[in-house]
Design a protein around this motif. Structure first.
Motif, PDB file in Angstrom:
ATOM      1  N   THR A 146      51.413  33.810  36.141  1.00 22.52           N
ATOM      2  CA  THR A 146      51.744  32.393  36.008  1.00 22.52           C
ATOM      3  C   THR A 146      50.987  31.841  34.809  1.00 22.52           C
ATOM      4  O   THR A 146      50.332  32.603  34.075  1.00 22.52           O
ATOM      5  N   SER A 147      51.071  30.552  34.585  1.00 22.58           N
ATOM      6  CA  SER A 147      50.346  29.895  33.495  1.00 22.58           C
ATOM      7  C   SER A 147      49.592  28.696  34.038  1.00 22.58           C
ATOM      8  O   SER A 147      50.018  28.059  35.011  1.00 22.58           O
ATOM      9  N   LEU A 148      48.467  28.394  33.415  1.00 19.88           N
ATOM     10  CA  LEU A 148      47.640  27.249  33.786  1.00 19.88           C
ATOM     11  C   LEU A 148      47.612  26.252  32.638  1.00 19.88           C
ATOM     12  O   LEU A 148      47.539  26.637  31.466  1.00 19.88           O
ATOM     13  N   ASP A 149      47.643  24.974  32.986  1.00 21.00           N
ATOM     14  CA  ASP A 149      47.610  23.894  31.994  1.00 21.00           C
ATOM     15  C   ASP A 149      46.159  23.534  31.699  1.00 21.00           C
ATOM     16  O   ASP A 149      45.425  23.084  32.590  1.00 21.00           O
ATOM     17  N   LEU A 150      45.725  23.729  30.468  1.00 16.90           N
ATOM     18  CA  LEU A 150      44.341  23.468  30.064  1.00 16.90           C
ATOM     19  C   LEU A 150      44.192  22.178  29.274  1.00 16.90           C
ATOM     20  O   LEU A 150      43.124  21.935  28.688  1.00 16.90           O
ATOM     21  N   THR A 151      45.199  21.315  29.275  1.00 11.55           N
ATOM     22  CA  THR A 151      45.139  20.116  28.444  1.00 11.55           C
ATOM     23  C   THR A 151      43.986  19.205  28.844  1.00 11.55           C
ATOM     24  O   THR A 151      43.203  18.748  27.995  1.00 11.55           O
ATOM     25  N   SER A 152      43.846  18.933  30.134  1.00 11.49           N
ATOM     26  CA  SER A 152      42.742  18.080  30.588  1.00 11.49           C
ATOM     27  C   SER A 152      41.397  18.747  30.326  1.00 11.49           C
ATOM     28  O   SER A 152      40.418  18.071  29.969  1.00 11.49           O
ATOM     29  N   LEU A 153      41.355  20.041  30.483  1.00 13.47           N
ATOM     30  CA  LEU A 153      40.124  20.784  30.210  1.00 13.47           C
ATOM     31  C   LEU A 153      39.770  20.731  28.730  1.00 13.47           C
ATOM     32  O   LEU A 153      38.599  20.622  28.354  1.00 13.47           O
ATOM     33  N   HIS A 154      40.803  20.773  27.889  1.00 19.40           N
ATOM     34  CA  HIS A 154      40.595  20.709  26.447  1.00 19.40           C
ATOM     35  C   HIS A 154      39.982  19.368  26.046  1.00 19.40           C
ATOM     36  O   HIS A 154      39.158  19.306  25.114  1.00 19.40           O
ATOM     37  N   GLU A 155      40.356  18.306  26.724  1.00 21.29           N
ATOM     38  CA  GLU A 155      39.801  16.989  26.429  1.00 21.29           C
ATOM     39  C   GLU A 155      38.377  16.839  26.953  1.00 21.29           C
ATOM     40  O   GLU A 155      37.608  16.020  26.438  1.00 21.29           O
ATOM     41  N   LEU A 156      38.007  17.617  27.954  1.00 21.25           N
ATOM     42  CA  LEU A 156      36.677  17.532  28.544  1.00 21.25           C
ATOM     43  C   LEU A 156      35.638  18.328  27.763  1.00 21.25           C
ATOM     44  O   LEU A 156      34.455  17.937  27.714  1.00 21.25           O
ATOM     45  N   VAL A 157      36.037  19.432  27.136  1.00 15.25           N
ATOM     46  CA  VAL A 157      35.082  20.329  26.479  1.00 15.25           C
ATOM     47  C   VAL A 157      34.275  19.631  25.379  1.00 15.25           C
ATOM     48  O   VAL A 157      33.042  19.812  25.301  1.00 15.25           O
ATOM     49  N   PRO A 158      34.875  18.812  24.491  1.00 14.62           N
ATOM     50  CA  PRO A 158      34.044  18.153  23.465  1.00 14.62           C
ATOM     51  C   PRO A 158      32.949  17.272  24.051  1.00 14.62           C
ATOM     52  O   PRO A 158      31.842  17.186  23.491  1.00 14.62           O
ATOM     53  N   VAL A 159      33.219  16.641  25.181  1.00 15.43           N
ATOM     54  CA  VAL A 159      32.192  15.818  25.818  1.00 15.43           C
ATOM     55  C   VAL A 159      31.047  16.694  26.318  1.00 15.43           C
ATOM     56  O   VAL A 159      29.865  16.361  26.161  1.00 15.43           O
ATOM     57  N   LEU A 160      31.396  17.825  26.928  1.00 14.20           N
ATOM     58  CA  LEU A 160      30.363  18.739  27.413  1.00 14.20           C
ATOM     59  C   LEU A 160      29.550  19.331  26.264  1.00 14.20           C
ATOM     60  O   LEU A 160      28.342  19.549  26.399  1.00 14.20           O
ATOM     61  N   ASN A 161      30.178  19.579  25.131  1.00 16.36           N
ATOM     62  CA  ASN A 161      29.467  20.151  23.985  1.00 16.36           C
ATOM     63  C   ASN A 161      28.427  19.183  23.417  1.00 16.36           C
ATOM     64  O   ASN A 161      27.417  19.603  22.841  1.00 16.36           O
ATOM     65  N   LYS A 162      28.675  17.888  23.547  1.00 20.62           N
ATOM     66  CA  LYS A 162      27.735  16.902  23.019  1.00 20.62           C
ATOM     67  C   LYS A 162      26.506  16.739  23.904  1.00 20.62           C
ATOM     68  O   LYS A 162      25.536  16.096  23.477  1.00 20.62           O
ATOM     69  N   HIS A 163      26.567  17.283  25.103  1.00 17.64           N
ATOM     70  CA  HIS A 163      25.464  17.075  26.035  1.00 17.64           C
ATOM     71  C   HIS A 163      24.923  18.407  26.566  1.00 17.64           C
ATOM     72  O   HIS A 163      24.574  18.538  27.738  1.00 17.64           O
ATOM     73  N   PRO A 219      16.889  33.951  22.797  1.00 17.70           N
ATOM     74  CA  PRO A 219      17.817  33.606  21.703  1.00 17.70           C
ATOM     75  C   PRO A 219      19.222  34.167  21.904  1.00 17.70           C
ATOM     76  O   PRO A 219      20.204  33.547  21.481  1.00 17.70           O
ATOM     77  N   SER A 220      19.323  35.334  22.557  1.00 18.64           N
ATOM     78  CA  SER A 220      20.641  35.934  22.770  1.00 18.64           C
ATOM     79  C   SER A 220      21.476  35.153  23.778  1.00 18.64           C
ATOM     80  O   SER A 220      22.692  35.377  23.880  1.00 18.64           O
ATOM     81  N   ALA A 221      20.865  34.234  24.523  1.00 19.79           N
ATOM     82  CA  ALA A 221      21.588  33.449  25.528  1.00 19.79           C
ATOM     83  C   ALA A 221      21.735  31.983  25.129  1.00 19.79           C
ATOM     84  O   ALA A 221      22.287  31.196  25.893  1.00 19.79           O
ATOM     85  N   GLN A 222      21.244  31.619  23.945  1.00 15.20           N
ATOM     86  CA  GLN A 222      21.373  30.242  23.498  1.00 15.20           C
ATOM     87  C   GLN A 222      22.756  29.991  22.925  1.00 15.20           C
ATOM     88  O   GLN A 222      23.420  30.914  22.434  1.00 15.20           O
ATOM     89  N   LEU A 280      19.943  25.162  23.618  1.00 14.03           N
ATOM     90  CA  LEU A 280      20.251  25.090  22.190  1.00 14.03           C
ATOM     91  C   LEU A 280      19.307  25.976  21.393  1.00 14.03           C
ATOM     92  O   LEU A 280      18.134  26.145  21.764  1.00 14.03           O
ATOM     93  N   PRO A 281      19.766  26.545  20.272  1.00 17.77           N
ATOM     94  CA  PRO A 281      18.840  27.248  19.378  1.00 17.77           C
ATOM     95  C   PRO A 281      17.791  26.288  18.841  1.00 17.77           C
ATOM     96  O   PRO A 281      17.995  25.065  18.804  1.00 17.77           O
ATOM     97  N   VAL A 282      16.670  26.814  18.401  1.00 18.24           N
ATOM     98  CA  VAL A 282      15.588  25.973  17.910  1.00 18.24           C
ATOM     99  C   VAL A 282      16.047  25.134  16.729  1.00 18.24           C
ATOM    100  O   VAL A 282      15.653  23.962  16.583  1.00 18.24           O
ATOM    101  N   SER A 283      16.906  25.705  15.885  1.00 15.72           N
ATOM    102  CA  SER A 283      17.374  24.972  14.704  1.00 15.72           C
ATOM    103  C   SER A 283      18.256  23.784  15.061  1.00 15.72           C
ATOM    104  O   SER A 283      18.413  22.869  14.252  1.00 15.72           O
ATOM    105  N   SER A 284      18.844  23.778  16.254  1.00 14.70           N
ATOM    106  CA  SER A 284      19.736  22.691  16.658  1.00 14.70           C
ATOM    107  C   SER A 284      19.045  21.644  17.527  1.00 14.70           C
ATOM    108  O   SER A 284      19.673  20.652  17.905  1.00 14.70           O
TER     109      SER A 284
END
Length: 517
Positions: free
Chosen positions: A268-285, A319-322, A291-295
């Motif tokens: 089957t297929s899954l709709d990721l549209t709502s998830l796609h809109e949520l990911v940028p918010v999660l990336n900002k927090h 570092p391998s898990a950051q 986070l790596p030390v440089s970030s």
């Protein structure tokens, strides 16, 4: 005096005892026990599996006699004895994995040929003291002590490269051969053909690696030899037989056993549209410790929450898990664990049974948490490390674990250990094939011990969904998923209903907020 008293018994004729002579001598025990350790059989090899023993305890062996056969990640190698002596103990069983430097067996050797060292200890008690024995009544002259036999000069034997007392020339030669870049299978082939790899370095392989064809070219003679260091490909006019490596042979055996499992497939297929809109918010927090030390911020905040009370220090993240951003996979795993909590059968695994109880009815073991295997393709083969208790981790922790597993898998040999690949594994397996190809579907294979179901996740694509927008259609981000389940324990309807439960979490990720994620 004692013998005189014994000869005259009460009222009985005297009995004359025959004199016995006791010879006294000093026995010299010159045997020591040596622990033979597994040496480095190739670059990057950290452990080997003992496949077969060629000797048994109490067996007499000589130098260069085969001791055992071990299997590394790439090839099998025959280990020979560096000593003359007697095998006293086998320290590893067949099928057991031994680390480089770990003991293989204990050999009793002659201390005169192998002086004691840190890994040798006395094989026998100290010499007995001289025994003083009273002579009998009828004394006779002691028999003359037999003269010690003259020492027969022995032919000097060839020293084994692994013998710590080997001459320096032997060690240097062995060291030069070991420093050559070559796979264990090539080393084994060269050793069988009595070819010194040091003469072939650098080879025609990547980074100067000596390949099997380089050894064959050397054996062919000067007529067919070419420059070994040349990068020009050598065309082979004959078929080449390639032995399966340890990991690929393990995959062979697992796939043969998978034929015992009746599969039920569903796609089957899954709709990721709502998830796609949520990911940028999660990336900002993303939490700072992920986070790596440089970030991370270079200066602490002007107003800190810890000014009133020091907060607990977050766990250290290697570092391998950051990470700096999230992908869809950790969120899909988190939502999958939510569906597994609602469907206990997908948190179950077949209970292992012993051969003595093979006639008993099979049972399932239900687990309290969601354990998910991750199919990981590595330079040394296919592995399935396990993410344990996925339902108890947030998406940042899952993303960190996935990144660390990928780092361990890229190492040669693999850095994955039993901590990442526990014996019982997970109850579901996830294969992310979307990062490799642009296929529409797959037919994943479920192997024994891999749980009750497996899913292959394809690549997310933007498509036009005509069923949305009041018939006008909408542009949606969708991903194809292909399932295979063990039809012995999972009904087809149960698999379909379980996937629909997963869909309700994926297409409505806002539900995670209500669960406190």
């Amino acid at each position: 005096m004692m013998l005189g008293r014994l000869t005259q018994l009460r009222g009985r004729p005297a009995i004359r005892l025959r004199p016995h002579y006791f010879h006294t001598s000093r026995v010299c025990w010159d045997k020591v026990l040596r622990t033979f350790k597994l040496a480095d059989i190739g670059e990057g090899i950290t452990e080997c599996e003992v496949i077969r023993w060629s000797v048994q305890p109490s067996a007499a062996i000589q130098s260069f006699d085969p001791l055992c056969e071990v299997q590394s990640d790439k090839a099998s190698v025959e280990i020979t004895s560096p000593f003359d002596g007697v095998v006293k103990e086998l320290l590893a069983k067949e099928g057991e994995v031994v680390k480089v430097g770990g003991g293989l067996c204990v050999i009793e050797v002659d201390s005169s040929e192998h002086p004691s060292s840190e890994d040798a200890h006395s094989a026998s008690p100290p010499p007995h003291q001289e025994q003083e024995v009273s002579k009998p009544i009828d004394t006779q002259d002691s028999e003359p002590t037999a003269s010690a036999p003259e020492a027969v000069p022995q032919k000097p034997r060839k020293a084994h490269p692994l013998d710590p007392n080997a001459p320096q020339e032997t060690k240097v030669t062995a060291s030069n051969a070991e420093n050559v870049l070559a796979t264990p299978s090539v080393r084994h082939f060269a050793r069988e053909k009595q070819v010194d790899l040091a003469k072939l370095a650098p080879g025609s392989g990547k980074g100067g690696r000596v390949e099997k064809k380089d050894v064959e070219t050397y054996l062919a003679g000067p007529k067919e030899q070419i420059a070994v260091g040349s990068t020009t490909p050598v065309s082979s006019v004959q078929d080449i037989t390639v032995e399966l490596g340890r990991t690929r042979y393990g995959m062979w055996k697992a796939m043969v056993k998978s034929l015992e499992i009746p599969h039920f497939g569903y796609s089957t297929s899954l709709d990721l549209t709502s998830l796609h809109e949520l990911v940028p918010v999660l990336n900002k927090h993303i939490p700072l410790h992920y986070l790596p030390v440089s970030s991370r911020p270079s200066h602490p905040p002007t107003i800190s929450p810890s000014s009133f009370y020091a907060q607990p220090t977050p766990p250290d993240v290697p570092p391998s898990a950051q990470l700096t951003k999230l992908t869809y996979l950790p969120i899909l795993l988190k939502t999958l664990s939510k569906a597994m909590l609602e469907w206990p059968i997908f948190r179950s695994s077949l209970t292992p049974t012993s051969t003595s109880c093979s006639s008993s009815k099979p049972t399932l073991t239900l687990r309290p948490h969601a354990d998910i295997n991750i199919a990981l393709s590595t330079p040394t083969g296919l592995y399935t490390p396990t993410l344990q208790r996925v339902d108890t981790h947030h998406v940042y922790a899952l993303a960190s674990q996935l990144k660390h597993l990928s780092h361990l898998g890229r190492q040669v040999p693999t850095g994955l250990t039993m901590a990442e690949m526990p014996k019982r594994g997970g109850t579901l397996t996830v294969s992310n094939i979307g990062g490799i190809g642009d296929g529409e579907g797959a037919s994943p294979v479920l192997v024994p011990g891999g749980g009750v179901a497996i899913v292959a996740i394809g690549r997310a694509k933007w498509v036009w969904d005509v069923n949305r927008g009041d018939g006008k259609g909408e542009r949606r981000l969708k991903v194809n998923v292909s399932w295979s389940a063990d039809h012995r324990v999972v009904e087809g309807a149960e698999l379909v209903a379980f996937v629909e439960t997963w869909r309700s979490w994926v297409e409505h990720p806002q539900r995670l907020i209500g669960e406190g994620v």
